[in-house]
Design an enzyme around this catalytic site. Structure first.
Site, mmCIF file in Angstrom:
data_model
loop_
_atom_site.group_PDB
_atom_site.id
_atom_site.type_symbol
_atom_site.label_atom_id
_atom_site.label_comp_id
_atom_site.label_asym_id
_atom_site.label_seq_id
_atom_site.Cartn_x
_atom_site.Cartn_y
_atom_site.Cartn_z
ATOM 1 N N ASN A 14 -5.965 5.287 4.538
ATOM 2 C CA ASN A 14 -4.808 5.934 5.158
ATOM 3 C C ASN A 14 -4.653 7.287 4.476
ATOM 4 O O ASN A 14 -4.261 7.358 3.314
ATOM 5 C CB ASN A 14 -3.558 5.058 4.940
ATOM 6 C CG ASN A 14 -2.284 5.751 5.400
ATOM 7 O OD1 ASN A 14 -2.334 6.788 6.064
ATOM 8 N ND2 ASN A 14 -1.138 5.175 5.050
ATOM 9 N N LYS A 16 -2.588 9.653 5.141
ATOM 10 C CA LYS A 16 -1.221 10.198 5.136
ATOM 11 C C LYS A 16 -1.283 11.658 5.616
ATOM 12 O O LYS A 16 -2.112 11.963 6.477
ATOM 13 C CB LYS A 16 -0.592 10.022 3.757
ATOM 14 C CG LYS A 16 -0.721 8.551 3.293
ATOM 15 C CD LYS A 16 0.103 8.173 2.119
ATOM 16 C CE LYS A 16 -0.114 6.690 1.803
ATOM 17 N NZ LYS A 16 0.717 6.198 0.724
ATOM 18 N N HIS A 100 4.470 1.382 8.363
ATOM 19 C CA HIS A 100 4.188 1.714 6.961
ATOM 20 C C HIS A 100 5.515 1.956 6.240
ATOM 21 O O HIS A 100 6.463 2.487 6.843
ATOM 22 C CB HIS A 100 3.301 2.962 6.893
ATOM 23 C CG HIS A 100 2.781 3.227 5.518
ATOM 24 N ND1 HIS A 100 3.550 3.824 4.546
ATOM 25 C CD2 HIS A 100 1.595 2.935 4.942
ATOM 26 C CE1 HIS A 100 2.838 3.904 3.419
ATOM 27 N NE2 HIS A 100 1.646 3.375 3.640
ATOM 28 N N GLU A 102 6.452 4.139 4.276
ATOM 29 C CA GLU A 102 6.924 5.532 4.302
ATOM 30 C C GLU A 102 7.619 5.821 5.635
ATOM 31 O O GLU A 102 8.589 6.577 5.685
ATOM 32 C CB GLU A 102 5.750 6.493 4.041
ATOM 33 C CG GLU A 102 5.358 6.453 2.560
ATOM 34 C CD GLU A 102 3.903 6.776 2.269
ATOM 35 O OE1 GLU A 102 3.204 7.314 3.136
ATOM 36 O OE2 GLU A 102 3.460 6.465 1.141
ATOM 37 N N GLU A 172 1.793 -4.460 1.769
ATOM 38 C CA GLU A 172 1.890 -3.297 0.892
ATOM 39 C C GLU A 172 3.210 -3.376 0.139
ATOM 40 O O GLU A 172 4.245 -2.906 0.647
ATOM 41 C CB GLU A 172 1.846 -2.001 1.712
ATOM 42 C CG GLU A 172 0.523 -1.767 2.409
ATOM 43 C CD GLU A 172 0.199 -0.274 2.535
ATOM 44 O OE1 GLU A 172 -0.899 0.109 2.137
ATOM 45 O OE2 GLU A 172 1.052 0.501 2.988
ATOM 46 N N GLY A 178 1.478 4.371 -4.353
ATOM 47 C CA GLY A 178 1.469 5.693 -4.979
ATOM 48 C C GLY A 178 2.041 5.701 -6.384
ATOM 49 O O GLY A 178 2.311 6.762 -6.944
ATOM 50 N N SER A 218 -1.852 1.418 -4.509
ATOM 51 C CA SER A 218 -2.575 1.894 -5.698
ATOM 52 C C SER A 218 -3.943 1.229 -5.886
ATOM 53 O O SER A 218 -4.331 0.945 -7.014
ATOM 54 C CB SER A 218 -1.710 1.725 -6.954
ATOM 55 O OG SER A 218 -0.559 2.536 -6.871
HETATM 56 P P1 13P Z 1 -1.885 4.442 -2.532
HETATM 57 O O1 13P Z 1 -3.249 3.776 -2.501
HETATM 58 O O2 13P Z 1 -1.982 5.926 -2.732
HETATM 59 O O3 13P Z 1 -0.930 3.753 -3.432
HETATM 60 O O4 13P Z 1 -1.283 4.289 -1.030
HETATM 61 C C1 13P Z 1 -1.242 3.026 -0.473
HETATM 62 C C2 13P Z 1 -0.810 3.142 0.940
HETATM 63 O O5 13P Z 1 0.326 3.444 1.225
HETATM 64 C C3 13P Z 1 -1.814 2.861 1.986
HETATM 65 O O6 13P Z 1 -1.229 2.763 3.247
#
Ligand code: 13P
Length: 263
Positions: A14, A16, A100, A102, A172, A178, A218
């Site tokens: 992903n 982002k 997601h 976010e 997740e 992150g 992560s």
């Molecule tokens: P990170 O691997 O940067 O923690 O992000 C995970 C994520 O949100 C994947 O959708």
């Protein structure tokens, strides 16, 4: 630990809000020679909207599958700035990440909104990757199961057993995204087994066995192995470590070697 997996493994990136269309194409050119292709491991990349078409064109003939990170819940309409499922499909997307954390946190998407998007994606022939996960506060208050069940059941309301088997669920934990804090393989396995149990209760044992449940938060090449060895972890949804071809390829190839050695 020998893991007998009937479900295909999925390693998904992903991106982002990173990478222009040009950078996406360069990434695919760099990644493709680094990964071994196999029908047992699906390699998925979700670039930003503007890179989907060029990335999908460049990925033709490779084992890399392109998808989207979000879509609108309507089929079309006066929704300035939004993108519909059929537009993504025609641009070459084969899957779409929905719900997601976010999107839930920053853009205030609730389970009802995620549900409408899931139904629309299935109707358009896009495979939804539905994200669920508890926040740090919920985790500390021992509410993981309660939160996961509500997100799962409400986000997938009205999805009948057969389409349910075509979904991918991504666990997740919000506290791991992150932050550099990965769930331990045991913590993630416990959550995945619980999600599978909920799918069985809500739909069927067949759907529960068919649905891949992937872990995100992560994930780095160094601990991908321990996560993937867990019996209910069918893949990984990778953020930061999917932005460089070499670290993403290490995760893909590692998984490749596990499934290959298991025949
Ligand atoms: P990170 O691997 O940067 O923690 O992000 C995970 C994520 O949100 C994947 O959708």
């Amino acid at each position: 630990m020998a893991k007998q997996r009937s479900r295909p493994s999925i390693i998904a990136g992903n991106w982002k809000m990173y990478k222009t269309a040009g950078e996406a194409v360069q990434f695919i050119d760099a990644l493709n020679p680094l990964i071994q292709s196999s029908d047992k491991v699906r390699v998925l990349l979700a670039p930003p909207f503007t890179a989907i078409y060029p990335a999908a064109e460049r990925a033709k003939g490779t084992s890399i599958v392109i998808g989207a990170q979000n879509m609108n819940d309507a089929s079309e309409g006066a929704f300035t700035g939004e993108v519909a499922a059929l537009m993504l499909k025609e641009a070459g997307a084969q899957f779409v990440i929905l719900g997601h954390s976010e999107r839930r946190r920053i853009f205030k998407e609730d389970n009802g909104m995620v549900n409408r998007k899931v139904l629309r994606a299935l109707e358009a022939g896009l495979q939804p990757i539905v994200c669920i996960g508890e926040t740090r506060e919920e985790h500390e208050a021992n509410k993981m199961e309660q939160v996961l069940k509500a997100q799962l059941v409400e986000s997938l309301a009205g999805v009948t057993a057969r389409p349910a088997a075509q979904l991918v669920i991504a666990y997740e934990p919000v506290w791991a995204i992150g932050t550099g804090l990965t769930a331990t393989p045991e913590q993630a396995q416990k959550a995945h087994a619980y999600i599978r149990k909920c799918i069985e209760e809500q739909w069927s044992a067949t759907a529960a066995q068919a649905v891949p449940i992937i872990y995100g938060g992560s994930v780095k090449p160094d601990h991908a192995k321990a996560l993937m060895e867990q019996p209910d972890i069918d893949g990984l949804l990778v953020g930061g470590a999917a932005l460089q071809p070499d670290s993403f390829a290490r995760i893909v190839n590692f998984e490749q070697s596990i499934v290959t050695s298991k025949g």
